[in-house]
Design a protein around this motif. Sequence first.
Motif, PDB file in Angstrom:
ATOM      1  N   LYS A 253      44.826 -31.354 -31.926  1.00  0.00           N
ATOM      2  CA  LYS A 253      46.052 -31.219 -31.123  1.00  0.00           C
ATOM      3  C   LYS A 253      47.217 -30.971 -32.089  1.00  0.00           C
ATOM      4  O   LYS A 253      47.109 -31.211 -33.291  1.00  0.00           O
ATOM      5  CB  LYS A 253      46.291 -32.480 -30.297  1.00  0.00           C
ATOM      6  N   TYR A 254      48.311 -30.519 -31.547  1.00  0.00           N
ATOM      7  CA  TYR A 254      49.444 -30.196 -32.421  1.00  0.00           C
ATOM      8  C   TYR A 254      49.992 -31.432 -33.134  1.00  0.00           C
ATOM      9  O   TYR A 254      50.606 -31.310 -34.195  1.00  0.00           O
ATOM     10  CB  TYR A 254      50.539 -29.482 -31.624  1.00  0.00           C
ATOM     11  N   ARG A 255      49.729 -32.607 -32.583  1.00  0.00           N
ATOM     12  CA  ARG A 255      50.172 -33.807 -33.294  1.00  0.00           C
ATOM     13  C   ARG A 255      49.387 -34.029 -34.588  1.00  0.00           C
ATOM     14  O   ARG A 255      49.798 -34.813 -35.432  1.00  0.00           O
ATOM     15  CB  ARG A 255      50.050 -35.035 -32.396  1.00  0.00           C
ATOM     16  N   ASN A 256      48.224 -33.350 -34.726  1.00  0.00           N
ATOM     17  CA  ASN A 256      47.448 -33.444 -35.964  1.00  0.00           C
ATOM     18  C   ASN A 256      48.017 -32.572 -37.078  1.00  0.00           C
ATOM     19  O   ASN A 256      47.579 -32.679 -38.231  1.00  0.00           O
ATOM     20  CB  ASN A 256      45.992 -33.032 -35.721  1.00  0.00           C
ATOM     21  N   ILE A 257      48.954 -31.691 -36.720  1.00  0.00           N
ATOM     22  CA  ILE A 257      49.526 -30.760 -37.698  1.00  0.00           C
ATOM     23  C   ILE A 257      50.909 -31.247 -38.103  1.00  0.00           C
ATOM     24  O   ILE A 257      51.767 -31.501 -37.262  1.00  0.00           O
ATOM     25  CB  ILE A 257      49.611 -29.336 -37.128  1.00  0.00           C
ATOM     26  N   GLU A 258      51.093 -31.379 -39.404  1.00  0.00           N
ATOM     27  CA  GLU A 258      52.395 -31.805 -39.922  1.00  0.00           C
ATOM     28  C   GLU A 258      52.678 -31.059 -41.221  1.00  0.00           C
ATOM     29  O   GLU A 258      52.004 -31.278 -42.233  1.00  0.00           O
ATOM     30  CB  GLU A 258      52.410 -33.314 -40.174  1.00  0.00           C
ATOM     31  N   GLY A 259      53.621 -30.136 -41.145  1.00  0.00           N
ATOM     32  CA  GLY A 259      53.967 -29.360 -42.339  1.00  0.00           C
ATOM     33  C   GLY A 259      52.809 -28.513 -42.812  1.00  0.00           C
ATOM     34  O   GLY A 259      52.267 -27.687 -42.057  1.00  0.00           O
ATOM     35  N   ASP A 260      52.394 -28.731 -44.042  1.00  0.00           N
ATOM     36  CA  ASP A 260      51.340 -27.922 -44.652  1.00  0.00           C
ATOM     37  C   ASP A 260      49.969 -28.590 -44.595  1.00  0.00           C
ATOM     38  O   ASP A 260      49.093 -28.288 -45.413  1.00  0.00           O
ATOM     39  CB  ASP A 260      51.693 -27.634 -46.123  1.00  0.00           C
TER      40      ASP A 260
END
Length: 408
Positions: A253-260
């Motif tokens: 989910k997009y919450r798993n993505i942070e920056g790089d």
Amino acid sequence: MNTTTSIILDTRRAKQDGTFPVKLRVTHQRKQKYFAIGISLSQTDFDKAQGEKPRGEYKDLKIKFGSLEARAIKVIEKLPEFSFEAFEKRFLEKKQSGQDVYSYYDRYIDSLKQEGRVGTASSYQTSLNSLKSFHPKKLSFAKVNAEFLLAYERWMLSRGNSQTSVGIYLRTLRALFNLAIEEGVLDKKDYPFGKRKYQIPAGRNIKKALTLEDIQKIFDYQPVSESEAWSRDLWLFSYLCNGINVKDIARLKYRNIEGDKITFIRAKTERTAKKNLKPVVAILTPEAKEILERWGLKPRHAETYVFGILTNSVTPEREMKLVQQAVKNINKYIKRIAVALGIEKEVTTYTARHSFSTILKRSGAPIEFISESLGHQDLKTTEYYLDSFEDDVKKQYAGLLTNFKKSH
């Protein structure tokens, strides 16, 4: 009834690992006797298992404790006159004959389904079906000895199954033996696996990793359809992001993505690892970011599945089917691409994970780093994943053995 029972932690003498044995305590006319149940815990873990609302493994332990105590009470109630000797004899007889192999399979498969682990449940069901084909009658644990297991192995091989398949099926059976011993149904002396007994055959470690040259070909390939493009890109995303498998890609989910970076808990370990689950962290390269930009669903809400393989509120059974379909589609097109590029090895989603680990190994990355990146719980699993070096690399290192000649 003037005889009582309870499950206690015997803290009189610690084991080498610092844990204490859990025992069934039977009290009769102020006299007490303790019976080992094959489980050892720390004081903290025992307290958690005995708490009001235990969770996860502690809940399982509490259920086991309750089951053992209930069985003990039934034995006591059926005794014409209580004595510790009579109780021990009946209780141990009950312990030995309490369950057969197939009922243990059924019970464990049901518990896996209740936990949502339908993929693992399916693997155990396949193993159970195979054993029933070999031995249709009721199968007691006592019947399963080294001779029985060797006969089953020969039967499997005679029907065209591989050593790998034999190993997969028998590892589930071994897991159930361990569970039966842990629950006190079996004694350790009845364990049929291990040295000087039956050893489960190890599957041949077929080279699954691609060379860097082959991976570059896949990067440079121009897809001829959207299906090819989607499949190629998700295969590359897996390769670039720590060999992440399709189920975990689907769960992103997009919450798993942070920056790089992306951070996630592997679905394979979130319910099986006992404690201290460590998330996998994958660095997003520019190429991985391009794939996210091309195929990521928009708008990017925190709880939106990135690639749209899953939808919110799917059942575990539906999730398994959707992931299996995604794997099937990716494999279908990535195999076509491999053939078009002249890549001789079979290329599947599994190849991406092995290629990630093996390319890192060939580049000199420490095995500890590779293990952490893959989300493995121990280095032995990682060592199995790592492919051998290519022949040209072996020749290069062999040449170093006589490097002294070049100095003359």
